[in-house]
Write a protein that holds these residues in place. Structure first.
Motif, PDB file in Angstrom:
ATOM      1  N   ILE A 133       0.841  -1.204   0.000  1.00 32.88           N
ATOM      2  CA  ILE A 133       0.000   0.000   0.000  1.00 32.88           C
ATOM      3  C   ILE A 133       0.871   1.247   0.000  1.00 32.88           C
ATOM      4  O   ILE A 133       0.597   2.225  -0.707  1.00 32.88           O
ATOM      5  CB  ILE A 133      -0.970  -0.017   1.197  1.00 32.88           C
ATOM      6  CG1 ILE A 133      -1.957  -1.183   1.054  1.00 32.88           C
ATOM      7  CG2 ILE A 133      -1.732   1.302   1.298  1.00 32.88           C
ATOM      8  CD1 ILE A 133      -2.874  -1.382   2.249  1.00 32.88           C
ATOM      9  N   HIS A 134       1.943   1.238   0.785  1.00 37.96           N
ATOM     10  CA  HIS A 134       2.812   2.408   0.839  1.00 37.96           C
ATOM     11  C   HIS A 134       3.527   2.659  -0.488  1.00 37.96           C
ATOM     12  O   HIS A 134       3.934   3.796  -0.763  1.00 37.96           O
ATOM     13  CB  HIS A 134       3.826   2.257   1.976  1.00 37.96           C
ATOM     14  CG  HIS A 134       3.308   2.702   3.310  1.00 37.96           C
ATOM     15  ND1 HIS A 134       3.617   3.918   3.855  1.00 37.96           N
ATOM     16  CD2 HIS A 134       2.476   2.095   4.187  1.00 37.96           C
ATOM     17  CE1 HIS A 134       3.008   4.044   5.023  1.00 37.96           C
ATOM     18  NE2 HIS A 134       2.305   2.949   5.249  1.00 37.96           N
ATOM     19  N   SER A 135       3.666   1.622  -1.308  1.00 39.65           N
ATOM     20  CA  SER A 135       4.341   1.788  -2.598  1.00 39.65           C
ATOM     21  C   SER A 135       3.367   2.109  -3.733  1.00 39.65           C
ATOM     22  O   SER A 135       3.800   2.341  -4.866  1.00 39.65           O
ATOM     23  CB  SER A 135       5.122   0.518  -2.951  1.00 39.65           C
ATOM     24  OG  SER A 135       4.230  -0.565  -3.217  1.00 39.65           O
ATOM     25  N   MET A 136       2.069   2.123  -3.444  1.00 38.87           N
ATOM     26  CA  MET A 136       1.074   2.350  -4.496  1.00 38.87           C
ATOM     27  C   MET A 136       1.174   3.757  -5.079  1.00 38.87           C
ATOM     28  O   MET A 136       1.553   4.713  -4.399  1.00 38.87           O
ATOM     29  CB  MET A 136      -0.342   2.119  -3.946  1.00 38.87           C
ATOM     30  CG  MET A 136      -0.693   0.674  -3.693  1.00 38.87           C
ATOM     31  SD  MET A 136      -2.352   0.495  -2.975  1.00 38.87           S
ATOM     32  CE  MET A 136      -3.376   1.128  -4.313  1.00 38.87           C
ATOM     33  N   ARG A 137       0.771   3.872  -6.343  1.00 39.96           N
ATOM     34  CA  ARG A 137       0.678   5.163  -7.008  1.00 39.96           C
ATOM     35  C   ARG A 137      -0.785   5.545  -7.175  1.00 39.96           C
ATOM     36  O   ARG A 137      -1.668   4.682  -7.140  1.00 39.96           O
ATOM     37  CB  ARG A 137       1.360   5.096  -8.376  1.00 39.96           C
ATOM     38  CG  ARG A 137       2.856   4.793  -8.308  1.00 39.96           C
ATOM     39  CD  ARG A 137       3.444   4.717  -9.696  1.00 39.96           C
ATOM     40  NE  ARG A 137       4.881   4.450  -9.660  1.00 39.96           N
ATOM     41  CZ  ARG A 137       5.639   4.317 -10.737  1.00 39.96           C
ATOM     42  NH1 ARG A 137       5.097   4.439 -11.948  1.00 39.96           N
ATOM     43  NH2 ARG A 137       6.938   4.079 -10.613  1.00 39.96           N
TER      44      ARG A 137
END
Length: 499
Positions: free
Chosen positions: A332-336
């Protein structure tokens, strides 16, 4: 249809402050203050101003036969705007005159300790900007924030004038709210209303908190009042949550709209609902299952949104980035922006119904319990379901529960949502207590030190009672340790709720 909101209440209750916040943050509203109109005439030295001045200095309202025509002429100039009325109408005769041409949509009666406010009120005379040494102090003592010019007490804020104005209010103006009581009048603590407007201004929640507004709507017993209140809510952007909720149609695929870091490893994520007028549809205490495919495997975790049913078209979640075997958190933290997650719910076996009442259990086996005192112990992002419940209680003018939040983190830099929590504590100091505690304090830390199960923290918790519930959410080791510690000091298991 133009909406006109009358703010009424005794002198010093905050009508002007609230009215200006409405105008500042809600598009299309103009502000009409009878006192400002009169003071402008006095400043200009008009014949009316000269006659009015003597009454104000004595702590009396300007007589109706002198003031009505002047005020009616001024208010008519604003007939094409949504309008917040402050100090007019303030008598039954004025109500009749106003209703004949500019009918009021809603009367809100404000109620706070007034004498204390007035004794600490300061005014920038040229602009009318008002300050209070406790609630809204100037940045520089005694100076106006904008011009730097000296602040003064109003001539009608002397102790004797205040006393006489209180008497006048009881005899005349207090009857105005009663005149609108057939479904159109609600009473609100203006400190709480001011808090809602401050949150709305920073985008934390919706106007006046919309579900609080909706509770007012439900409490109106007369159809005429309900319809006019509904029109007013629509004017400030409110759509009653009778529309289908997003989760009512089954699992959702929601796109990431934005993300805002709250500290070094916690971020607030905003996801868009399928329709712009939808709400997520969770009750306080409930959560959702969020899923994604990560590394070829489907991963599911439970999260409690921090936005409620006041948020239309989106839902916010606060998520900590964990290292190690926490695939979904890192994903989730890496999502764009634009990327999607699967959402399903509602989930959860604890629901807060309001006014201290909980539904506990699943399906038909749910037990209804009520408490007058609630202690919430949160570890890190475990605060999210507890914050739902606390905010729901504080936003309900009829909920009198005593609340205490103990927010535990490892270090000071791990604390997040501090601005929102501090605002809650400041605004609701009469029934909400806030304690921060860390287990690894820095040199400048001045709050509590200790883990949630430590003696230092446990001594802050109210004594065990069947009227006292302790709510827990956080890492499993923390929860287990706190449950054991609570049992050791006499708290019954049935009065401890684990989320």
């Amino acid at each position: 249809m133009m909406q006109r909101v009358l703010l009424t209440g005794a002198v010093g209750c905050g009508k002007g402050t609230i009215a200006k916040k409405v105008v500042e943050h809600f598009e299309g509203f103009a502000y009409f203050c009878a006192g400002d109109v009169i003071r402008q005439h006095i400043s200009n030295g008009s014949e009316f101003g000269k006659r009015a001045s003597s009454f104000l200095k004595a702590g009396e309202h300007v007589p109706e036969n002198l003031v009505n025509e002047v005020l009616l002429q001024e208010v008519q100039r604003l007939r094409d705007s949504h309008l917040v009325l402050d100090g007019f109408p303030r008598t039954i005769a004025q109500v009749t005159a106003v209703e004949a041409s500019l009918p009021v949509s809603l009367c809100i009666e404000l109620d706070v300790p007034r004498k204390e406010r007035l004794s600490k009120r300061l005014v920038h005379i040229p602009s009318g900007r008002t300050y209070n040494l406790d609630y809204n102090p100037p940045r520089v003592p005694g100076k106006d924030d904008v011009t730097g010019e000296p602040l003064e007490r109003r001539v009608d804020d002397t102790d004797e004038a205040i006393r006489r104005r209180m008497e006048v209010y009881k005899k005349t103006e207090s009857k105005v709210a009663a005149a609108y009581s057939i479904g159109m009048s609600v009473q609100f603590n203006s400190d709480e209303l001011f808090y809602y407007l401050k949150l709305a201004a920073v985008g934390t929640i919706g106007a006046m908190t919309l579900h609080t507004a909706y509770k007012f709507y439900l409490n109106l017993r007369h159809e005429k009042g309900r319809s006019r209140w509904k029109e007013f809510l629509a004017a400030i952007g409110f759509i009653p949550p009778l529309i289908p909720t997003a989760l009512s149609s089954g699992p959702l695929s929601l796109s990431l709209d934005s993300k805002h870091p709250l500290n070094h490893n916690v971020t607030r994520f905003r996801f868009l609902l399928p329709e712009s007028d939808q709400v997520i549809g969770l009750r306080p205490g409930q959560h959702v299952a969020i899923a994604a495919t990560v590394g070829g495997k489907r991963v599911v975790r439970m999260y409690s949104p921090v936005s409620g049913n006041e948020a239309r078209g989106y839902v916010d979640v606060v998520i900590k980035r964990y290292e190690g075997d926490h695939a979904l958190s890192k994903h989730i933290h890496s999502m764009r922006e634009g990327e999607k997650l699967e959402w399903d719910g509602p989930r959860g076996h604890i629901v807060y119904k309001g006014r201290g009442a909980f539904l506990i259990g699943r399906s038909k086996k749910r037990d209804k319990r009520s408490f007058s005192h609630m202690t919430a112990i949160a570890g890190g992002t475990g605060i999210t379901p507890l914050l739902q419940i606390l905010k729901s209680s504080l936003e309900d003018y009829s909920d009198c529960s005593n609340l205490h939040l103990i927010f535990a983190n490892s270090t000071e830099k791990d604390v997040f949502l501090k601005e929102e929590l501090d605002m809650l504590a400041e605004t609701h100091s009469n029934r909400f207590r806030l304690t921060y505690t860390v287990s690894q304090p820095g040199d400048g830390w001045r709050a509590c030190v200790g883990r949630p199960d430590s003696a230092e923290v446990l001594k802050l918790i109210a004594p065990p009672s069947d009227n006292h519930v302790v709510m827990l959410c956080g890492p499993n080791p923390m929860v287990k340790a706190v449950v054991t510690a609570l049992k050791g000091i006499g708290h019954q298991e049935r009065n401890v709720l684990v989320f």
